[in-house]
Design a protein around this motif. Sequence first.
Motif, PDB file in Angstrom:
ATOM      1  N   ARG A   1      -7.897   5.511  11.747  1.00 38.70           N
ATOM      2  CA  ARG A   1      -7.542   6.266  10.550  1.00 38.70           C
ATOM      3  C   ARG A   1      -6.118   6.805  10.628  1.00 38.70           C
ATOM      4  NH1 ARG A   1     -11.414  10.672   7.599  1.00 38.70           N
ATOM      5  NH2 ARG A   1      -9.967  11.253   5.959  1.00 38.70           N
ATOM      6  N   ASP A   2      -5.657   7.096  11.845  1.00 37.28           N
ATOM      7  CA  ASP A   2      -4.307   7.643  11.992  1.00 37.28           C
ATOM      8  C   ASP A   2      -3.246   6.549  12.078  1.00 37.28           C
ATOM      9  OD1 ASP A   2      -4.728   6.529  14.431  1.00 37.28           O
ATOM     10  OD2 ASP A   2      -4.438   8.357  15.601  1.00 37.28           O
ATOM     11  N   ALA A   3      -3.626   5.342  11.751  1.00 37.52           N
ATOM     12  CA  ALA A   3      -2.708   4.201  11.681  1.00 37.52           C
ATOM     13  C   ALA A   3      -2.340   3.618  13.036  1.00 37.52           C
ATOM     14  CB  ALA A   3      -1.433   4.524  10.896  1.00 37.52           C
ATOM     15  N   THR A   4      -2.910   4.155  14.101  1.00 35.88           N
ATOM     16  CA  THR A   4      -2.679   3.520  15.400  1.00 35.88           C
ATOM     17  C   THR A   4      -3.564   2.271  15.501  1.00 35.88           C
ATOM     18  OG1 THR A   4      -4.356   4.949  16.361  1.00 35.88           O
ATOM     19  CG2 THR A   4      -2.062   5.643  16.608  1.00 35.88           C
ATOM     20  N   PRO A   5      -3.106   1.264  16.206  1.00 33.40           N
ATOM     21  CA  PRO A   5      -3.931   0.049  16.317  1.00 33.40           C
ATOM     22  C   PRO A   5      -5.174   0.301  17.153  1.00 33.40           C
ATOM     23  CG  PRO A   5      -1.636  -0.353  16.952  1.00 33.40           C
ATOM     24  CD  PRO A   5      -1.795   1.123  16.845  1.00 33.40           C
TER      25      PRO A   5
ATOM     26  N   SER B   1       0.817  -1.214   0.000  1.00 33.96           N
ATOM     27  CA  SER B   1       0.000   0.000   0.000  1.00 33.96           C
ATOM     28  C   SER B   1       0.849   1.263   0.000  1.00 33.96           C
ATOM     29  CB  SER B   1      -0.925  -0.006   1.209  1.00 33.96           C
ATOM     30  OG  SER B   1      -1.829  -1.081   1.117  1.00 33.96           O
ATOM     31  N   VAL B   2       2.012   1.153   0.571  1.00 38.01           N
ATOM     32  CA  VAL B   2       2.929   2.295   0.590  1.00 38.01           C
ATOM     33  C   VAL B   2       4.322   1.780   0.259  1.00 38.01           C
ATOM     34  CG1 VAL B   2       1.697   3.767   2.217  1.00 38.01           C
ATOM     35  CG2 VAL B   2       3.171   1.965   3.080  1.00 38.01           C
TER      36      VAL B   2
ATOM     37  N   ASN C   1      -1.324   4.352  -0.851  1.00 33.89           N
ATOM     38  CA  ASN C   1      -0.912   5.718  -0.519  1.00 33.89           C
ATOM     39  C   ASN C   1      -2.058   6.518   0.089  1.00 33.89           C
ATOM     40  OD1 ASN C   1       1.739   5.318  -1.652  1.00 33.89           O
ATOM     41  ND2 ASN C   1       0.751   5.399  -3.644  1.00 33.89           N
ATOM     42  N   ARG C   2      -2.695   5.961   1.098  1.00 28.88           N
ATOM     43  CA  ARG C   2      -3.888   6.606   1.654  1.00 28.88           C
ATOM     44  C   ARG C   2      -3.528   7.945   2.313  1.00 28.88           C
ATOM     45  NH1 ARG C   2      -6.627   6.302   6.522  1.00 28.88           N
ATOM     46  NH2 ARG C   2      -5.205   4.787   7.377  1.00 28.88           N
TER      47      ARG C   2
ATOM     48  N   GLU D   1      -9.284  -0.986   3.436  1.00 36.87           N
ATOM     49  CA  GLU D   1     -10.445  -0.224   3.886  1.00 36.87           C
ATOM     50  C   GLU D   1     -11.674  -1.096   3.773  1.00 36.87           C
ATOM     51  OE1 GLU D   1      -9.362   4.401   2.781  1.00 36.87           O
ATOM     52  OE2 GLU D   1     -11.279   3.550   2.187  1.00 36.87           O
ATOM     53  N   LYS D   2     -12.516  -0.978   4.768  1.00 36.45           N
ATOM     54  CA  LYS D   2     -13.776  -1.721   4.751  1.00 36.45           C
ATOM     55  C   LYS D   2     -14.909  -0.707   4.658  1.00 36.45           C
ATOM     56  CE  LYS D   2     -16.954  -4.874   5.682  1.00 36.45           C
ATOM     57  NZ  LYS D   2     -18.067  -4.010   5.204  1.00 36.45           N
TER      58      LYS D   2
END
Lengths: 436, 144
Positions: free
Chosen positions: A298-302, A242-243, A415-416, A403-404
């Motif tokens: 959304r901020d990539a934290t679990p 993805s990146v 590259n979200r 993404e769901k």
Amino acid sequence: MQWMRITVLACVVAWSFAMAEGLDGAGWLHRHADGPSAGIASLIDPSLVTSASRTSYGVPYELAFPVCEVNHESRYWDENFGIPPLGTWLLVRSAESGLSTLCTVVGTFGFAADEARLVNISPRVADALGVDPDDGLFGILVEEYLWNVGSLADTRSMFLEQPQAYFSRMEPYLSLPNLESLGPAVGGSAVWGAIPDQARDRHVPPPSVPTSVPDTPVAPDPPSRPPPDGFPHFPWPVPPPSVRPVEFPREFFPEAHTLGRIDAMLHEGLRSVGYFDQSYYYVPSGFAVVTRLEQINRDATPKPEPERWPPALRITHRWSLSTYLRLLFTDEVPVGYGRVLVFVVTDDDCVVVSDVCGGERTEVDQETVNVWLEGGIGRLPMSMADIELGDSHAVWGIVYEFEKPPAGEPYQTFNREHQGQNHFIQAGIWGYFEAR
Amino acid sequence: MAVVGFRRSMTKISYPWYGGALFGFALLFAQSFVGRFDTNFVEAWNWFAPHVVPTIGIITSALIAASQRKSDERTVDTAIYRLALLASWTYVVFLNLTILAIPFALVNLEMYPLEWLQGANAIIGVFQGIALGFIGFFYGKADA
């Protein structure tokens, strides 16, 4: 007189003479006497080989029949006669340093009226890959021999009607003095070590490698160890993440001189931030570790436990008045985010599928990553743990993000909003290694 | 048997309908304005209008007719009035809760707004039928 062109897709190696206790031509014939071609060798007149040439190039080793991809005659054989049995006949040729090598041919023949062509794979590469002739795997480098052969007037009919016999009739040529006249392996070790990047893409015909032999011999790379039995291969190069992949600084792994040591550090680091489910795969000269699909914000934290590890990605929200009002009075659509981290330790510069590195651009989905987790093994095999790390070894962090959407299946995003490093920072892994 | 005046009770029954319709209208208007229904806001209005407009039309015409009488001595059984009022409140509350539940439908049921509204039609229809039934009964039982 009819000229025949024979394209043999070949693989691999049983062993080289230098390694195999001095197995010689007699040994080859002896071994082969039990095979399907025994007794037919005398049909061929070696004096009818008039000339020979050779080229080398790379093909994707993971393909069962790499040259089939670039040679329609091979397909013709494949479609009409199937795969010749392993060990149908063996090829004796000079390998690098002038050593003779014994190969098992498992490929198919092409057919033409004017020449004969034989392809085999460098035993050295096959050895490096740990290819077993019995498992049908193939090496990377291909050598292609082009022979002008006479007196095979009846070959066409034999090819069509008695393919096995046709195979067998080529045997004598394989031990001819003409073969020796070809000299050492094309390009010597320089060729063996230089796999054209384009050739990694199974859809791109492999380019020819110049056949000139360099004046200065190049020292061969230290042979890498073959993967242990049962160590599954990870798709290589890895499917598009993805990146951009993140290279972890080597300073993060001080005093890590072996794959095993680096694995221990990775393992400890992953566990310290909650990644207990890990799956190991073989990649060239190293290994890959796949983590379980995790739900993230959304901020990539679990997500906090236990939302972090759902059986399937779903949409989750921390409810608040502002969240509620946003969803009621704006066009915001709630989305579930998930990711899978893959750590790759390899000395290969081409880690990810790309135009340069080739490979198949397959999109990774939720099912794929679940299969990855289930398909690997639980730890790095002991036999690989003591492999020394070279200067070119690197630890790559690769992210597959999903993404769901509401009422839809999760899909991979590209590259979200984050660079690759941010994923590892937010996951806590980067900080763990930085703080060590 | 206790009775209530028809005109006065009819006015009280109109409150939930006018109030509920106005509230729902405001919600949908705001949502349409910000793009909650994307470009399908017409469908949202098509969903909303049949749920309130017919009944409001009947109630309004009944109120107008009653207001044009010089003296309206009609009465209705109190129990029937109360049931019609309760059914009306229940219905309009449920109708507006359906709109207000859009965020939960998005997250928990993973249903887009229109999908959710249309999916709720079956249950809303039951409430609407009950409410209309009691209102019709209320009219029918009005004694001159």
